[in-house]
Design a protein around this motif. Structure first.
Motif, PDB file in Angstrom:
ATOM      1  N   LYS A  29     -19.101  18.437  10.592  1.00 50.51           N
ATOM      2  CA  LYS A  29     -19.579  16.957  11.345  1.00 50.51           C
ATOM      3  C   LYS A  29     -20.622  16.741   9.786  1.00 50.51           C
ATOM      4  N   GLY A  30     -20.622  17.295   9.073  1.00 51.00           N
ATOM      5  CA  GLY A  30     -21.563  16.631   7.545  1.00 51.00           C
ATOM      6  C   GLY A  30     -21.265  15.757   6.758  1.00 51.00           C
ATOM      7  N   PRO A  31     -22.083  15.214   5.816  1.00 54.66           N
ATOM      8  CA  PRO A  31     -22.452  14.235   5.086  1.00 54.66           C
ATOM      9  C   PRO A  31     -20.336  13.886   4.417  1.00 54.66           C
ATOM     10  N   ILE A  32     -20.374  15.429   4.054  1.00 53.32           N
ATOM     11  CA  ILE A  32     -18.889  14.349   3.606  1.00 53.32           C
ATOM     12  C   ILE A  32     -17.114  14.978   4.115  1.00 53.32           C
ATOM     13  N   SER A  33     -16.716  13.939   3.899  1.00 54.44           N
ATOM     14  CA  SER A  33     -15.625  13.328   4.096  1.00 54.44           C
ATOM     15  C   SER A  33     -14.396  12.505   3.511  1.00 54.44           C
ATOM     16  N   PHE A  34     -13.130  12.925   3.804  1.00 53.34           N
ATOM     17  CA  PHE A  34     -12.591  12.577   2.199  1.00 53.34           C
ATOM     18  C   PHE A  34     -11.878  11.716   2.752  1.00 53.34           C
ATOM     19  N   SER A  35     -11.192  10.525   2.644  1.00 49.70           N
ATOM     20  CA  SER A  35     -10.920   9.145   3.068  1.00 49.70           C
ATOM     21  C   SER A  35      -9.536   8.815   1.857  1.00 49.70           C
ATOM     22  N   ASN A  36      -8.479   8.275   2.438  1.00 50.71           N
ATOM     23  CA  ASN A  36      -7.168   8.687   1.723  1.00 50.71           C
ATOM     24  C   ASN A  36      -7.216   7.565   0.468  1.00 50.71           C
ATOM     25  N   ASN A  37      -8.023   7.243   0.078  1.00 53.28           N
ATOM     26  CA  ASN A  37      -8.162   5.761  -1.213  1.00 53.28           C
ATOM     27  C   ASN A  37      -7.743   6.488  -2.794  1.00 53.28           C
ATOM     28  N   HIS A  38      -6.405   6.125  -2.644  1.00 53.47           N
ATOM     29  CA  HIS A  38      -6.478   7.222  -4.118  1.00 53.47           C
ATOM     30  C   HIS A  38      -6.442   5.912  -5.434  1.00 53.47           C
ATOM     31  N   LYS A  75       1.020  -1.059   0.148  1.00 55.80           N
ATOM     32  CA  LYS A  75      -0.062  -0.412  -0.061  1.00 55.80           C
ATOM     33  C   LYS A  75       0.816   0.569   0.110  1.00 55.80           C
ATOM     34  N   PRO A  76       0.873   2.697  -1.010  1.00 56.99           N
ATOM     35  CA  PRO A  76       1.532   3.302  -0.311  1.00 56.99           C
ATOM     36  C   PRO A  76       1.063   4.156   0.904  1.00 56.99           C
ATOM     37  N   VAL A  77       2.272   4.772   1.178  1.00 54.69           N
ATOM     38  CA  VAL A  77       2.700   5.685   1.934  1.00 54.69           C
ATOM     39  C   VAL A  77       1.747   7.360   1.630  1.00 54.69           C
ATOM     40  N   LEU A  78       0.760   7.252   1.898  1.00 54.15           N
ATOM     41  CA  LEU A  78       0.070   9.609   1.338  1.00 54.15           C
ATOM     42  C   LEU A  78       0.581  10.002   2.271  1.00 54.15           C
ATOM     43  N   PRO A  79       1.026  11.449   2.433  1.00 60.58           N
ATOM     44  CA  PRO A  79       0.851  12.050   3.219  1.00 60.58           C
ATOM     45  C   PRO A  79      -0.879  12.594   4.018  1.00 60.58           C
ATOM     46  N   GLY A  80      -0.529  12.708   4.965  1.00 59.25           N
ATOM     47  CA  GLY A  80      -1.843  13.218   6.184  1.00 59.25           C
ATOM     48  C   GLY A  80      -3.038  14.080   5.767  1.00 59.25           C
ATOM     49  N   ARG A  81      -2.484  14.932   4.658  1.00 56.78           N
ATOM     50  CA  ARG A  81      -3.136  15.950   4.124  1.00 56.78           C
ATOM     51  C   ARG A  81      -3.347  15.259   2.185  1.00 56.78           C
ATOM     52  N   PHE A  82      -3.462  14.401   2.370  1.00 53.03           N
ATOM     53  CA  PHE A  82      -4.145  13.975   1.071  1.00 53.03           C
ATOM     54  C   PHE A  82      -5.403  13.681   1.289  1.00 53.03           C
ATOM     55  N   ARG A  83      -6.458  14.149   0.423  1.00 53.01           N
ATOM     56  CA  ARG A  83      -7.282  13.714   0.098  1.00 53.01           C
ATOM     57  C   ARG A  83      -7.325  12.740  -1.584  1.00 53.01           C
ATOM     58  N   GLY A  84      -8.221  11.520  -1.118  1.00 49.94           N
ATOM     59  CA  GLY A  84      -8.966  11.104  -1.933  1.00 49.94           C
ATOM     60  C   GLY A  84     -10.239  11.009  -1.874  1.00 49.94           C
ATOM     61  N   CYS A  85     -10.799   9.610  -2.029  1.00 43.81           N
ATOM     62  CA  CYS A  85     -11.771   9.093  -2.849  1.00 43.81           C
ATOM     63  C   CYS A  85     -13.086   9.769  -1.599  1.00 43.81           C
ATOM     64  N   PRO A  86     -13.840  10.880  -2.256  1.00 36.86           N
ATOM     65  CA  PRO A  86     -14.565  11.200  -0.878  1.00 36.86           C
ATOM     66  C   PRO A  86     -15.602  10.164  -0.273  1.00 36.86           C
ATOM     67  N   VAL A  87     -16.203   9.906   1.104  1.00 33.86           N
ATOM     68  CA  VAL A  87     -17.376   9.029   1.441  1.00 33.86           C
ATOM     69  C   VAL A  87     -18.444  10.113   2.165  1.00 33.86           C
ATOM     70  N   ILE A  88     -19.541  10.111   1.168  1.00 32.63           N
ATOM     71  CA  ILE A  88     -20.772  10.096   1.905  1.00 32.63           C
ATOM     72  C   ILE A  88     -21.510   9.073   2.784  1.00 32.63           C
ATOM     73  N   ASN A  89     -22.017  10.564   3.998  1.00 34.32           N
ATOM     74  CA  ASN A  89     -23.306   9.658   4.342  1.00 34.32           C
ATOM     75  C   ASN A  89     -24.384  11.020   4.862  1.00 34.32           C
TER      76      ASN A  89
END
Ligand code: SF4
Ligand code: SF4
Length: 251
Positions: free
Chosen positions: A81-90, A22-36
């Motif tokens: 605390k909203g419905p959108i957050s960003f995972s680190n899925n590249h 698995k790649p090591v990505l920086p903490g502030r990397f925004r990958g795939c959004p997750v929607i709740n």
């Protein structure tokens, strides 16, 4: 000489172990959004007019169109605390543009089908890069793939100087009117079978330049696209992941 050998041993192996590890990505990397969307239904409102590119839609439920998203994070910070957050899925690439729409029910994942054409290329893929009017960041993140760390050529993928020597095109930028003819000519110069990879929000949809009268709003308005790689710019690992999925080297 012994000094050099000892330095070489001390340095060790510098090339990324991706995709084996698995790649090591920086903490502030925004990958795939997750929607709740349950948070959205419970009143955690989010304003879709904060989105600079129209990627965000929050009517009955929230969705993010990765073809337009520039990963600015405004939708995440609009409501902590909203419905959108960003995972680190590249892993974001898709063969079909409609697969780039992320909704609550449909989390984004790479949906790249191994392209039949790729079989004709054997174990090598030669790409001609066309910069069609972007800001240069997508080109930089593509260029870095040829460096020691990513070492794109270990997968048989190389950039070539002439479309006559290429199996496909890798295009960045929204395709400005000035570049429209050049892009078509370059595409026509590549022998069949050929494929086209669009990299970055600009080349997927026009990105931040969308609807400007001097741009064409993306590559697929001019030539057919086989692989869409979202981001602004996409992380080199996201680009590499998309190319390797297209070649069937990552399932
Ligand atoms: S991260 Fe994407 S969806 Fe969210 S506001 Fe920015 S461009 Fe719009
Ligand atoms: S997608 Fe973003 S980084 Fe890439 S060329 Fe367009 S503005 Fe620049």
């Amino acid at each position: 000489m012994l000094k050099e050998i000892s330095a070489r041993i001390k340095q060790g192996y510098k090339t990324s172990r991706f995709p084996r590890e698995k790649p090591v990505l920086p903490g502030r990397f925004r990958g795939c959004p997750v929607i709740n969307n349950s948070k959205f239904e419970n009143g955690e409102k989010i304003h879709d007019n904060i989105c600079p590119t129209g990627a965000l839609s929050c009517k009955k439920e929230c969705s993010v169109d990765l073809a337009k998203c520039i990963f600015c994070g405004a939708c995440e910070s609009d409501c902590a605390k909203g419905p959108i957050s960003f995972s680190n899925n590249h892993s974001l690439a898709a063969s079909r543009k409609e697969d780039l729409l992320v909704t609550g029910n449909r989390p984004s994942r790479a949906t790249v089908t191994q392209y039949e054409k790729c079989k004709a290329f054997g174990k090598s893929l030669k790409l001609r890069q066309v910069s069609a009017g972007g800001c240069n960041a997508c080109e930089l993140d593509t260029n870095v793939l040829t460096t020691l760390f990513f070492d794109l050529s270990r997968f048989g993928v190389q950039f070539v100087a002439s479309p006559r020597h290429a199996d496909g095109l890798l295009v960045t930028g929204p395709v400005t009117k000035n570049m429209e003819y050049a892009l078509k000519k370059t595409y026509d110069a590549i022998p069949e079978p050929k494929l086209v990879i669009a990299v970055g929000a600009c080349s997927l949809s026009g990105g931040i330049y969308r609807d400007h009268p001097e741009t064409c709003d993306g590559v697929d308005t001019i030539i057919p696209v086989d692989l869409y790689i979202p981001g602004c710019p996409p992380h080199p690992i996201t680009i590499l992941d998309g190319i390797l999925r297209l070649l069937g080297k990552i399932k």
